[in-house]
Design an enzyme around this catalytic site. Structure first.
Site, PDB file in Angstrom:
ATOM      1  N   LYS A  30       0.665  -1.096  -0.031  1.00 20.99           N
ATOM      2  CA  LYS A  30      -0.089  -0.127   0.158  1.00 20.99           C
ATOM      3  C   LYS A  30       0.947   1.304  -0.074  1.00 20.99           C
ATOM      4  O   LYS A  30       0.638   2.127  -0.825  1.00 20.99           O
ATOM      5  CB  LYS A  30      -0.800  -0.127   1.258  1.00 20.99           C
ATOM      6  N   ASP A  66      -6.677   1.431   0.798  1.00 18.93           N
ATOM      7  CA  ASP A  66      -6.626   1.600   2.270  1.00 18.93           C
ATOM      8  C   ASP A  66      -7.815   1.085   2.775  1.00 18.93           C
ATOM      9  O   ASP A  66      -8.928   0.546   2.034  1.00 18.93           O
ATOM     10  CB  ASP A  66      -5.963   2.857   2.762  1.00 18.93           C
TER      11      ASP A  66
END
Ligand code: SF4
Length: 212
Positions: A120, A138
């Site tokens: 991420k 997220d």
């Protein structure tokens, strides 16, 4: 959900906010990288407060490495998990100096080799600092993608893959920011604010509220 609806969703999000930005404060790829590492399980506001003190003193890999774990901890101890984050950041800075000439690498493999940097974080840096067509998923993006039906998936990798496939290409670069902001301020986890949502008529969520 179909592609006509998807296009209209992003047309509206773009219309409302033509140049979406991350809420993390930064002025270089390196500052963004460190801010994203520090932001894990912490708020952007909290990270910005810490980096507002840190960056005027040290905002390069060499300068932060010179602070050492204890020195860096003094600046970031208001942030959750600051001990392990300080260790990760110092080690990441050492690697940036020794392996990358003090620059932030622009490829996923090198980024993910840095301590504290997962998929991420690498995606955020590649997208936001280097404007590559990557998609960081997220908790907000995961929720919004599934509720709306824009890019459903059982896990973050599936959602990432589907967003890359389904978001119209002209909106792909900025869609990360639009979806985060939508999740943070409108399509909130416990109580989505469907009553004041710009894309309510296009969203597939079965449990819409009348809240605004
Ligand atoms: S209508 Fe409700 S569930 Fe759908 S995107 Fe908007 S806030 Fe989220």
């Amino acid at each position: 959900m179909n592609n006509v609806k998807r296009r209209e969703i992003f047309r509206r999000l773009h219309e409302d906010n033509p140049e979406p930005k991350t809420e993390l404060a930064y002025s270089s790829p390196f500052e963004l990288l460190i801010a994203v590492i520090l932001s894990a399980q912490s708020t952007d506001v909290g990270v910005n407060k810490a980096t507002a003190r840190l960056y005027p003193v040290a905002n390069t890999p060499a300068a932060i490495y010179a602070l050492g774990v204890e020195g860096l901890s003094e600046y970031i101890k208001t942030i959750g998990l600051y001990n392990s984050k300080a260790r990760n950041v110092i080690e990441a800075c050492r690697m940036l100096v020794e392996l990358h000439g003090g620059e932030v690498p622009q490829d996923r493999e090198s980024l993910e080799a840095l301590p504290g940097v997962g998929r991420k974080t690498a995606n955020v840096v590649l997208n936001t600092a280097f404007r590559q067509l990557t998609m960081a998923v997220d908790t907000h993006i995961f929720r919004v993608s599934n509720r709306t039906g824009i890019a459903p998936g059982k896990n973050v990798i599936e959602v990432e893959k589907n967003l890359l496939k389904f978001v119209p290409r002209q909106y792909l670069l900025d869609s990360h920011h639009w979806l985060i902001l939508h999740g943070r301020y409108v399509c909130q986890a416990r109580k989505p604010r469907c009553g004041s949502c710009r894309i309510e008529d296009l969203c597939d969520y079965k449990h819409k509220t009348s809240d605004d």
